[in-house]
Design a protein around this motif. Structure first.
Motif, PDB file in Angstrom:
ATOM      1  N   GLY A   1       0.803  -1.175   0.167  1.00  0.00           N
ATOM      2  CA  GLY A   1       0.020  -0.247  -0.008  1.00  0.00           C
ATOM      3  C   GLY A   1       0.736   1.254   0.079  1.00  0.00           C
ATOM      4  N   ALA A   2       2.102   1.289   0.199  1.00  0.00           N
ATOM      5  CA  ALA A   2       2.940   2.373   0.329  1.00  0.00           C
ATOM      6  C   ALA A   2       3.672   2.726  -0.950  1.00  0.00           C
ATOM      7  CB  ALA A   2       4.094   2.242   1.375  1.00  0.00           C
ATOM      8  N   THR A   3       3.786   4.084  -1.380  1.00  0.00           N
ATOM      9  CA  THR A   3       4.230   4.557  -2.706  1.00  0.00           C
ATOM     10  C   THR A   3       5.647   5.115  -2.382  1.00  0.00           C
ATOM     11  OG1 THR A   3       3.224   6.428  -2.381  1.00  0.00           O
ATOM     12  CG2 THR A   3       2.072   4.663  -3.590  1.00  0.00           C
ATOM     13  N   GLY A   4       6.201   4.937  -1.247  1.00  0.00           N
ATOM     14  CA  GLY A   4       7.547   5.810  -0.899  1.00  0.00           C
ATOM     15  C   GLY A   4       8.046   5.089   0.534  1.00  0.00           C
ATOM     16  N   LEU A   5       9.168   5.703   0.745  1.00  0.00           N
ATOM     17  CA  LEU A   5       9.955   5.244   2.176  1.00  0.00           C
ATOM     18  C   LEU A   5       9.037   5.777   3.227  1.00  0.00           C
ATOM     19  CD1 LEU A   5      12.454   4.539   3.614  1.00  0.00           C
ATOM     20  CD2 LEU A   5      12.962   6.945   3.319  1.00  0.00           C
ATOM     21  N   GLN A   6       8.998   4.836   4.181  1.00  0.00           N
ATOM     22  CA  GLN A   6       8.336   5.139   5.466  1.00  0.00           C
ATOM     23  C   GLN A   6       9.163   5.359   6.570  1.00  0.00           C
ATOM     24  OE1 GLN A   6       4.424   5.522   5.238  1.00  0.00           O
ATOM     25  NE2 GLN A   6       5.264   5.403   3.243  1.00  0.00           N
ATOM     26  N   PRO A   7       8.960   6.336   7.341  1.00  0.00           N
ATOM     27  CA  PRO A   7      10.064   6.858   8.544  1.00  0.00           C
ATOM     28  C   PRO A   7      10.225   5.620   9.257  1.00  0.00           C
ATOM     29  CG  PRO A   7       8.412   8.532   7.904  1.00  0.00           C
ATOM     30  CD  PRO A   7       7.757   7.417   7.061  1.00  0.00           C
ATOM     31  N   HIS A   8       9.324   4.816   9.854  1.00  0.00           N
ATOM     32  CA  HIS A   8       9.782   3.625  10.684  1.00  0.00           C
ATOM     33  C   HIS A   8      10.506   2.526  10.199  1.00  0.00           C
ATOM     34  CE1 HIS A   8       6.086   1.966   8.455  1.00  0.00           C
ATOM     35  NE2 HIS A   8       6.862   0.726   8.677  1.00  0.00           N
ATOM     36  N   GLN A   9      10.576   2.496   8.870  1.00  0.00           N
ATOM     37  CA  GLN A   9      11.531   1.417   8.131  1.00  0.00           C
ATOM     38  C   GLN A   9      12.963   1.942   8.531  1.00  0.00           C
ATOM     39  OE1 GLN A   9       9.555   2.007   4.214  1.00  0.00           O
ATOM     40  NE2 GLN A   9       9.652  -0.272   4.133  1.00  0.00           N
TER      41      GLN A   9
ATOM     42  N   LEU B   1      -3.705   5.358  -7.713  1.00  0.00           N
ATOM     43  CA  LEU B   1      -2.854   5.257  -6.804  1.00  0.00           C
ATOM     44  C   LEU B   1      -2.531   6.871  -6.506  1.00  0.00           C
ATOM     45  CD1 LEU B   1      -0.224   2.534  -8.180  1.00  0.00           C
ATOM     46  CD2 LEU B   1      -1.954   2.562  -6.548  1.00  0.00           C
ATOM     47  N   TYR B   2      -2.374   7.683  -7.212  1.00  0.00           N
ATOM     48  CA  TYR B   2      -2.226   9.054  -6.892  1.00  0.00           C
ATOM     49  C   TYR B   2      -3.008   9.867  -7.915  1.00  0.00           C
ATOM     50  CZ  TYR B   2       0.032  13.544  -6.850  1.00  0.00           C
ATOM     51  OH  TYR B   2       0.401  14.906  -6.734  1.00  0.00           O
ATOM     52  N   ASP B   3      -3.705  10.804  -7.481  1.00  0.00           N
ATOM     53  CA  ASP B   3      -4.939  11.781  -8.260  1.00  0.00           C
ATOM     54  C   ASP B   3      -4.408  13.091  -8.431  1.00  0.00           C
ATOM     55  OD1 ASP B   3      -4.944  12.951  -5.616  1.00  0.00           O
ATOM     56  OD2 ASP B   3      -7.084  12.665  -5.276  1.00  0.00           O
TER      57      ASP B   3
ATOM     58  N   TYR C   1       8.126   7.059  -9.496  1.00  0.00           N
ATOM     59  CA  TYR C   1       7.197   5.835  -9.885  1.00  0.00           C
ATOM     60  C   TYR C   1       5.798   6.555  -9.785  1.00  0.00           C
ATOM     61  CZ  TYR C   1      11.260   2.848  -9.838  1.00  0.00           C
ATOM     62  OH  TYR C   1      12.497   2.349 -10.007  1.00  0.00           O
ATOM     63  N   THR C   2       5.402   6.964  -8.801  1.00  0.00           N
ATOM     64  CA  THR C   2       4.064   7.581  -8.337  1.00  0.00           C
ATOM     65  C   THR C   2       3.555   9.003  -8.347  1.00  0.00           C
ATOM     66  OG1 THR C   2       4.536   7.176  -6.077  1.00  0.00           O
ATOM     67  CG2 THR C   2       3.599   5.222  -7.086  1.00  0.00           C
ATOM     68  N   CYS C   3       4.733   9.852  -8.100  1.00  0.00           N
ATOM     69  CA  CYS C   3       4.504  11.269  -8.232  1.00  0.00           C
ATOM     70  C   CYS C   3       4.242  11.992  -6.719  1.00  0.00           C
ATOM     71  CB  CYS C   3       3.856  11.593  -9.530  1.00  0.00           C
ATOM     72  SG  CYS C   3       4.423  11.367 -10.763  1.00  0.00           S
ATOM     73  N   ASP C   4       3.897  11.170  -5.936  1.00  0.00           N
ATOM     74  CA  ASP C   4       3.620  11.805  -4.549  1.00  0.00           C
ATOM     75  C   ASP C   4       5.055  12.070  -3.796  1.00  0.00           C
ATOM     76  OD1 ASP C   4       4.167   9.166  -4.041  1.00  0.00           O
ATOM     77  OD2 ASP C   4       2.330   8.745  -3.013  1.00  0.00           O
ATOM     78  N   TYR C   5       4.584  12.992  -2.645  1.00  0.00           N
ATOM     79  CA  TYR C   5       6.088  13.161  -1.751  1.00  0.00           C
ATOM     80  C   TYR C   5       6.390  12.217  -0.936  1.00  0.00           C
ATOM     81  CZ  TYR C   5       5.005  17.895  -3.748  1.00  0.00           C
ATOM     82  OH  TYR C   5       4.882  19.050  -4.592  1.00  0.00           O
ATOM     83  N   GLU C   6       7.543  11.956  -0.565  1.00  0.00           N
ATOM     84  CA  GLU C   6       7.965  11.192   0.711  1.00  0.00           C
ATOM     85  C   GLU C   6       7.954  12.019   1.824  1.00  0.00           C
ATOM     86  OE1 GLU C   6      10.669   7.429  -0.770  1.00  0.00           O
ATOM     87  OE2 GLU C   6      11.805   9.147  -0.246  1.00  0.00           O
TER      88      GLU C   6
END
Length: 463
Positions: A184-192, A365-367, A212-217
């Motif tokens: 479900g994620a499209t980028g790096l998640q801080p807890h990782q 995935l991204y609108d 890949y998806t154009c949203d912000y981390e």
């Protein structure tokens, strides 16, 4: 009365008509230079015709790069054709304009007041990213040596980054610790981060506009997690923000998103002037929060009107026109102009997202909200669909549209998506035509699915 003799007059039409020329009657040389010269207009027209086989840049919805420029940009580019950016003493005003651009970007990205920031232009965001990575590595090595610790195992932590970071890691002997995507994620998640960061981590790359998806981390949350890790382990890990696209979007569309030098842990930022900076191809930028974050050993001094001119780059000679064009755009558009351009792009992306959502077979995935002016989506039921997104890309290509299909990075590489980028010069009318062609393609592929099994892998766009 004077007598005049008739003289042979050459057949000017045969000599000057491009398609009656000797060169036009031949297959153009591919392996050996011709023995003699040909008229410039003939060569130009033949090459012009051959280049018509390229795709139409206005229909290339795969590229982030600028595909439309106004006449002022074109005139300045032509006037700077012979100016070499590296020759600071010969072209001091070009160097001055580069400096002005760095100052403007440092201010745009909220660098500390007092003019302590430093930076330079590059040939694009890839070179800028590598310069940022080199500074991270050098500073980490200096700290380790000062503490008497080994410096043979540097690593760089990131999520789904663009290929330039793989190149940096290989070229400069750094382990790239690329964190897989969570479901479900499209980028790096801080807890990782805790599972990947250690004492040998030279920095963390956060992406403002994931390719890949154009949203912000979430740069602020990533920075906060590194604060926690430092409090627990003592590792002071800086952040480099790869804002190749978002560096010219977030300040105008999302000013409340904290991602830049407002975060003390952000050491450097790179961007592409030739993407959403609207400049023609060939210019990127790198800015460091303060000059001390760029190690002196990486900087070379060149003679500049009797004084020293510091320079830091992987390339040497390169044209100055793109930098001049960038400054022209800063002056012509201003903050208000950039805001209006990016708002128009974002609104068009959101319009397309609504159209795609209403078609039925897709899941967004991204609108186009909260990140880049773009849309990304996948098939709602890829296993039950009579066609793949690769088939859809092929079908759209028949109408001239270049819409990329590709798999997401690990561990979501079983998900194939499409992405459409909206840039300056891509109009609402064009996107309405794309939506119509998309519906027609879906209807055709549903009624007459392609003979290739839907599960067969195929190559997508390289990006």
């Amino acid at each position: 009365m004077a007598l005049h003799e008739m003289k042979d007059v050459p057949d000017l039409d045969a000599d000057t008509d491009v398609f009656a020329s000797a060169l036009s009657g031949e297959i153009l040389p591919k392996h050996r230079m011709p023995e003699d010269h040909s008229p410039s207009e003939v060569v130009y027209e033949l090459l012009h015709n051959e280049l018509l086989l390229d795709g139409n840049a206005a229909q290339n919805l795969a590229t982030f790069c600028t595909t439309w420029s106004d006449d002022g940009v074109r005139r300045l580019m032509a006037e700077c054709l012979d100016k070499n950016m590296i020759d600071k003493d010969e072209y001091p005003q070009t160097a001055e304009i580069e400096s002005r651009c760095v100052n403007i970007l440092a201010d745009l990205w909220n660098a500390p007041s007092g003019g302590a920031a430093t930076g330079c232009s590059t040939t694009g965001s890839s070179e800028a990213a590598m310069l940022g990575g080199l500074a991270l590595k050098w500073r980490w090595r200096e700290r380790r040596r000062a503490a008497g610790l080994p410096v043979d195992r540097p690593n760089l932590v990131c999520g789904p980054v663009q290929i330039c970071w793989d190149k940096f890691a290989r070229y400069f002997d750094v382990e790239l610790r690329q964190i897989p995507l969570e479901p479900g994620a499209t980028g790096l998640q801080p807890h990782q981060l805790a599972a990947y960061v250690d004492e040998n981590t030279i920095g963390v790359v956060a992406i403002l506009g994931v390719t890949y998806t154009c949203d912000y981390e979430p740069v602020a949350a990533i920075s906060a997690e590194l604060d926690r890790i430092q409090a627990e382990h003592g590792w002071d890990v800086p952040v480099h923000v790869d804002a190749a696209s978002g560096g010219f979007i977030a300040p105008f569309l999302h000013p409340d998103v904290v991602w830049d030098f407002r975060l003390p842990r952000v050491a450097s930022v790179n961007t592409s002037g030739h993407k959403y900076g609207l400049a023609p191809l060939g210019v990127g930028w790198i800015v460091w929060r303060t000059a001390d974050l760029l190690p002196a050993d990486l900087v070379f001094d060149v003679d500049y009107l009797g004084g020293d001119m510091p320079t830091f780059a992987l390339n040497f000679s390169r044209p100055g026109g793109e930098v001049i064009a960038q400054y022209y755009l800063f002056l012509r558009l201003g903050r208000g102009g950039y805001r209006r351009v990016q708002e128009a792009c974002a609104e068009t992306a959101q319009y397309l997202a609504q159209e795609i959502a209403a078609m039925g077979p897709f899941t967004l995935l991204y609108d186009g909200r909260g990140g880049l002016p773009a849309v990304s989506y996948t098939l709602a039921d890829p296993d039950g669909s009579p066609f793949t997104l690769y088939d859809l890309s092929d079908r759209l290509r028949m109408r001239g549209w270049q819409v990329p299909s590709y798999a997401l990075p690990a561990d979501r590489d079983d998900t194939v998506i499409q992405r459409v980028l909206i840039r300056h010069g891509v109009t609402r009318d064009q996107i309405a035509l794309l939506a119509s062609d998309l519906r027609t393609a879906v209807e055709h592929l549903t009624v007459a699915p392609p003979p290739v099994p839907a599960t067969q892998p195929r190559s997508g766009f390289h990006h």
